[in-house]
Design a protein around this motif. Structure first.
Motif, mmCIF file in Angstrom:
data_model
loop_
_atom_site.group_PDB
_atom_site.id
_atom_site.type_symbol
_atom_site.label_atom_id
_atom_site.label_comp_id
_atom_site.label_asym_id
_atom_site.label_seq_id
_atom_site.Cartn_x
_atom_site.Cartn_y
_atom_site.Cartn_z
ATOM 1 N N PRO A 148 0.837 -1.196 0.000
ATOM 2 C CA PRO A 148 0.000 0.000 0.000
ATOM 3 C C PRO A 148 0.872 1.246 0.000
ATOM 4 O O PRO A 148 1.983 1.231 0.537
ATOM 5 C CB PRO A 148 -0.781 -0.126 1.311
ATOM 6 C CG PRO A 148 0.141 -0.873 2.226
ATOM 7 C CD PRO A 148 0.848 -1.857 1.336
ATOM 8 N N MET A 149 0.370 2.306 -0.596
ATOM 9 C CA MET A 149 1.174 3.514 -0.744
ATOM 10 C C MET A 149 1.675 4.025 0.605
ATOM 11 O O MET A 149 2.801 4.533 0.720
ATOM 12 C CB MET A 149 0.357 4.589 -1.447
ATOM 13 C CG MET A 149 1.128 5.852 -1.763
ATOM 14 S SD MET A 149 0.097 7.095 -2.558
ATOM 15 C CE MET A 149 -0.624 7.925 -1.140
ATOM 16 N N VAL A 150 0.847 3.867 1.644
ATOM 17 C CA VAL A 150 1.211 4.353 2.974
ATOM 18 C C VAL A 150 0.862 3.304 4.026
ATOM 19 O O VAL A 150 0.056 2.404 3.787
ATOM 20 C CB VAL A 150 0.499 5.686 3.302
ATOM 21 C CG1 VAL A 150 1.051 6.813 2.437
ATOM 22 C CG2 VAL A 150 -1.017 5.566 3.123
ATOM 23 N N TYR A 151 1.449 3.460 5.174
ATOM 24 C CA TYR A 151 1.231 2.561 6.321
ATOM 25 C C TYR A 151 0.058 3.032 7.179
ATOM 26 O O TYR A 151 -0.661 2.236 7.758
ATOM 27 C CB TYR A 151 2.528 2.523 7.129
ATOM 28 C CG TYR A 151 2.476 1.850 8.467
ATOM 29 C CD1 TYR A 151 2.381 0.464 8.581
ATOM 30 C CD2 TYR A 151 2.556 2.604 9.643
ATOM 31 C CE1 TYR A 151 2.367 -0.155 9.826
ATOM 32 C CE2 TYR A 151 2.553 2.000 10.890
ATOM 33 C CZ TYR A 151 2.449 0.613 10.979
ATOM 34 O OH TYR A 151 2.435 0.002 12.208
ATOM 35 N N LYS A 152 -0.130 4.352 7.234
ATOM 36 C CA LYS A 152 -1.227 4.962 7.979
ATOM 37 C C LYS A 152 -1.971 5.933 7.068
ATOM 38 O O LYS A 152 -1.358 6.579 6.215
ATOM 39 C CB LYS A 152 -0.716 5.715 9.210
ATOM 40 C CG LYS A 152 -0.027 4.845 10.244
ATOM 41 C CD LYS A 152 0.343 5.635 11.492
ATOM 42 C CE LYS A 152 1.425 6.657 11.207
ATOM 43 N NZ LYS A 152 1.904 7.318 12.450
ATOM 44 N N ILE A 153 -3.276 6.074 7.268
ATOM 45 C CA ILE A 153 -4.071 6.975 6.433
ATOM 46 C C ILE A 153 -3.539 8.403 6.514
ATOM 47 O O ILE A 153 -3.476 9.108 5.500
ATOM 48 C CB ILE A 153 -5.556 6.914 6.843
ATOM 49 C CG1 ILE A 153 -6.156 5.567 6.428
ATOM 50 C CG2 ILE A 153 -6.344 8.057 6.210
ATOM 51 C CD1 ILE A 153 -7.588 5.358 6.852
ATOM 52 N N SER A 154 -3.114 8.829 7.685
ATOM 53 C CA SER A 154 -2.629 10.203 7.852
ATOM 54 C C SER A 154 -1.411 10.498 6.988
ATOM 55 O O SER A 154 -1.120 11.668 6.693
ATOM 56 C CB SER A 154 -2.304 10.472 9.325
ATOM 57 O OG SER A 154 -1.297 9.581 9.786
ATOM 58 N N GLU A 155 -0.682 9.469 6.566
ATOM 59 C CA GLU A 155 0.512 9.688 5.741
ATOM 60 C C GLU A 155 0.168 9.972 4.284
ATOM 61 O O GLU A 155 1.010 10.454 3.525
ATOM 62 C CB GLU A 155 1.411 8.449 5.803
ATOM 63 C CG GLU A 155 1.988 8.164 7.181
ATOM 64 C CD GLU A 155 2.708 6.820 7.238
ATOM 65 O OE1 GLU A 155 3.578 6.659 8.119
ATOM 66 O OE2 GLU A 155 2.404 5.932 6.411
ATOM 67 N N GLY A 156 -1.057 9.667 3.882
ATOM 68 C CA GLY A 156 -1.421 9.804 2.478
ATOM 69 C C GLY A 156 -1.405 11.231 1.981
ATOM 70 O O GLY A 156 -0.943 11.511 0.865
ATOM 71 N N TYR A 157 -1.892 12.157 2.791
ATOM 72 C CA TYR A 157 -2.009 13.547 2.364
ATOM 73 C C TYR A 157 -0.650 14.190 2.087
ATOM 74 O O TYR A 157 -0.474 14.821 1.040
ATOM 75 C CB TYR A 157 -2.813 14.348 3.396
ATOM 76 C CG TYR A 157 -4.085 13.642 3.801
ATOM 77 C CD1 TYR A 157 -5.154 13.527 2.916
ATOM 78 C CD2 TYR A 157 -4.207 13.048 5.055
ATOM 79 C CE1 TYR A 157 -6.321 12.855 3.276
ATOM 80 C CE2 TYR A 157 -5.362 12.382 5.428
ATOM 81 C CZ TYR A 157 -6.422 12.277 4.532
ATOM 82 O OH TYR A 157 -7.559 11.600 4.892
ATOM 83 N N PRO A 158 0.339 14.052 2.975
ATOM 84 C CA PRO A 158 1.654 14.635 2.651
ATOM 85 C C PRO A 158 2.337 13.977 1.457
ATOM 86 O O PRO A 158 3.078 14.643 0.727
ATOM 87 C CB PRO A 158 2.465 14.445 3.946
ATOM 88 C CG PRO A 158 1.720 13.463 4.770
ATOM 89 C CD PRO A 158 0.294 13.581 4.384
ATOM 90 N N VAL A 159 2.101 12.681 1.228
ATOM 91 C CA VAL A 159 2.692 12.038 0.051
ATOM 92 C C VAL A 159 2.074 12.594 -1.228
ATOM 93 O O VAL A 159 2.775 12.901 -2.197
ATOM 94 C CB VAL A 159 2.522 10.504 0.111
ATOM 95 C CG1 VAL A 159 2.929 9.868 -1.222
ATOM 96 C CG2 VAL A 159 3.357 9.919 1.238
ATOM 97 N N ILE A 160 0.761 12.767 -1.239
ATOM 98 C CA ILE A 160 0.091 13.365 -2.405
ATOM 99 C C ILE A 160 0.611 14.779 -2.650
ATOM 100 O O ILE A 160 0.908 15.156 -3.786
ATOM 101 C CB ILE A 160 -1.436 13.383 -2.199
ATOM 102 C CG1 ILE A 160 -1.996 11.951 -2.223
ATOM 103 C CG2 ILE A 160 -2.129 14.228 -3.263
ATOM 104 C CD1 ILE A 160 -3.459 11.855 -1.832
ATOM 105 N N ALA A 161 0.745 15.542 -1.581
ATOM 106 C CA ALA A 161 1.249 16.920 -1.710
ATOM 107 C C ALA A 161 2.688 16.935 -2.218
ATOM 108 O O ALA A 161 3.046 17.768 -3.066
ATOM 109 C CB ALA A 161 1.147 17.635 -0.362
ATOM 110 N N ALA A 162 3.506 16.012 -1.725
ATOM 111 C CA ALA A 162 4.914 15.960 -2.158
ATOM 112 C C ALA A 162 5.020 15.603 -3.632
ATOM 113 O O ALA A 162 5.853 16.166 -4.361
ATOM 114 C CB ALA A 162 5.671 14.949 -1.306
ATOM 115 N N ALA A 163 4.198 14.678 -4.090
ATOM 116 C CA ALA A 163 4.220 14.295 -5.508
ATOM 117 C C ALA A 163 3.811 15.461 -6.394
ATOM 118 O O ALA A 163 4.405 15.708 -7.450
ATOM 119 C CB ALA A 163 3.298 13.098 -5.736
#
Length: 466
Positions: A148-163
């Motif tokens: 999965p792209m992230v381990y925790k749901i909270s990590e998804g938003y900063p990864v999307i922003a970084a991309a």
């Protein structure tokens, strides 16, 4: 694809043609559909020039890292530039495979600092995905991040922003999103081949110790050879545990269990085929049936998700199942159930079976009619016969469909082909960070539901817990 697979391509095109003959009423039976299929197969043999070269680094060279690199190197113009892994034995293995001159390191940041690396594969333990992805994007690298792209749901938003900020290609590694079989299922569903979708049953069962993640642990495994102190930089402090390092999928401290490993495939595939943004309610339950080896994530797990009416599809229910001690011997299938039939997607192949309702309503047989008086039965039979013709009482017949990918076809290679094409041609990827997160969040919510014994509510449009 190698040239010796041309015969396989010919057979594949013949199968496409046969499918078109069977489903002659479908708009998918056009020559355009055949040409599209041929283009997808021939795609492997597109020539590349010097400017198409992509130099690749691998971060995490375990089981999936090996498979990922093997598939990536089958794409023309891709070169290996470096490998990072915490376990010394895998560093040795990399040099044995590719030569002592290959750049290797146990510190992924050193690999990211290399200017000769254009893109990286992140195939580490789940708990490391988000941090490494953000660091790689910040260093200007294109990223292929395993699911999965992230381990925790909270990590998804900063990864999307970084991309988004980096402007680099970011693709999540759920290879079925690039499968020609899934593409065919998507076309058939959109064409109304099985009527209106109302349910999806998705299963990924196994029956083996390795399938249940009891991977072989090397004899020299210890805190030094695995760089344990570095490994737990993103976790709570833990004493060395070889199982948590090598059987990591089974432990919630570093992995995401069947939800992050296998539910995620079923979710990604379902979302691709239906065009869905995701469910709005999620419930999951599980148990420890057989692999009682210290793991703290279940070996049998089920989930139920409700998908709301949306612009992309009508409301449907999704059931998820993983059974690691399944007497089936193991199976992977996504069954799309519609009002007029079912599509069974099995790997890169699919079958369509139809069952259509007659125009006339049911009358007689297992019915209340026989419980009435004889005079009432006769009266109502006459009324029914006068209203409905014999033809209207019959179930309409629609020919079934079988679709098979050509021998030697690999959706994994296709997924990497799409990734590198996106880098070379500056085009969108098939599974970007938003798509990856929309699959990861419901999967991770299954673990949350399992532990809390509660329904998790999710807004698929805004990608927020509610």
């Amino acid at each position: 694809m190698k040239k010796d697979n041309r015969a396989s391509r010919r057979r594949f095109l013949q199968q496409i043609g046969a499918t078109s003959l069977v489903a002659a009423s479908s708009p998918l039976s056009s020559l355009a559909a055949q040409a599209k299929a041929e283009e997808r197969i021939l795609h492997y043999e597109k020539p590349t020039g010097p400017n198409d070269k992509v130099r690749l680094g691998v971060i995490g060279y375990g089981v999936q890292g090996h498979f990922d690199l093997g598939s990536a190197l089958k794409v023309p113009g891709v070169e290996l530039a470096g490998i990072c892994d915490l376990y010394t034995g895998r560093i040795e293995n990399a040099k044995e495979q590719f030569g002592n001159e290959l750049y290797t390191t146990r510190n992924y940041k050193e690999l990211l600092d290399r200017p000769d690396i254009d893109a990286v594969i992140i195939a580490t333990h789940d708990v490391w995905h988000a941090r490494i992805a953000q660091d790689a994007l910040a260093k200007g690298k294109h990223v292929y991040c395993e699911k999965p792209m992230v381990y925790k749901i909270s990590e998804g938003y900063p990864v999307i922003a970084a991309a988004k900020k980096a402007g680099k290609v970011f693709q999540v590694g759920s290879q079925r999103v690039s499968s020609i079989g899934y593409a065919k299922a998507k076309e058939l569903l959109a064409a109304g081949e099985i009527g209106k979708l109302n349910m999806v049953n998705a299963v990924y069962d196994r029956q083996s110790s390795i399938g249940a993640w009891e991977y072989t642990i090397p004899n020299d495994a210890n805190a030094m050879t695995t760089d344990w102190d570095r490994f737990i930089e993103v976790t709570a402090k833990m004493p060395f545990d070889a199982k948590k390092f090598f059987w990591w999928r089974a432990f919630k401290e570093v992995g995401t269990g069947v939800a992050g490993d296998l539910f995620i495939h079923l979710l990604s595939g379902t979302h691709f085929i239906t065009g869905s943004k995701g469910p709005n309610s999620i419930y999951s339950t599980g148990q420890f049936s057989y692999w009682k080896d210290g793991r703290n994530l279940p070996d049998v797990m089920s989930g139920v998700m409700q998908y709301p009416d949306s612009a992309e599809h009508a409301a449907f229910q999704l059931t998820l199942q993983v059974n690691f001690i399944s007497g089936t011997g193991g199976q992977e299938v996504i069954r799309l159930v519609g009002s007029e039939g079912v599509i069974d997607v099995m790997g890169n192949n699919l079958s369509v079976k139809h069952s259509l309702m007659p125009q006339a309503p049911g009358f007689g047989g297992y019915d209340s009619l026989f419980t009435f008086s004889k005079s009432m039965q006769q009266q109502m039979q006459q009324e029914y016969d006068a209203k409905w013709t014999a033809e209207q009482r019959k179930r309409p017949v629609k020919m079934d469909i079988t679709f098979r990918a050509p021998e030697g076809y690999s959706d994994h290679v296709d997924h990497f082909t799409n990734f590198f094409d996106a880098i070379r041609l500056n085009k969108p990827v098939v599974e970007d960070a938003q798509f990856g997160f929309r699959a990861a969040a419901p999967a991770l919510s299954c673990n949350e539901s399992y532990f809390s014994k509660q329904i998790v509510h999710w807004d698929p449009a805004t990608m927020k817990l509610t």
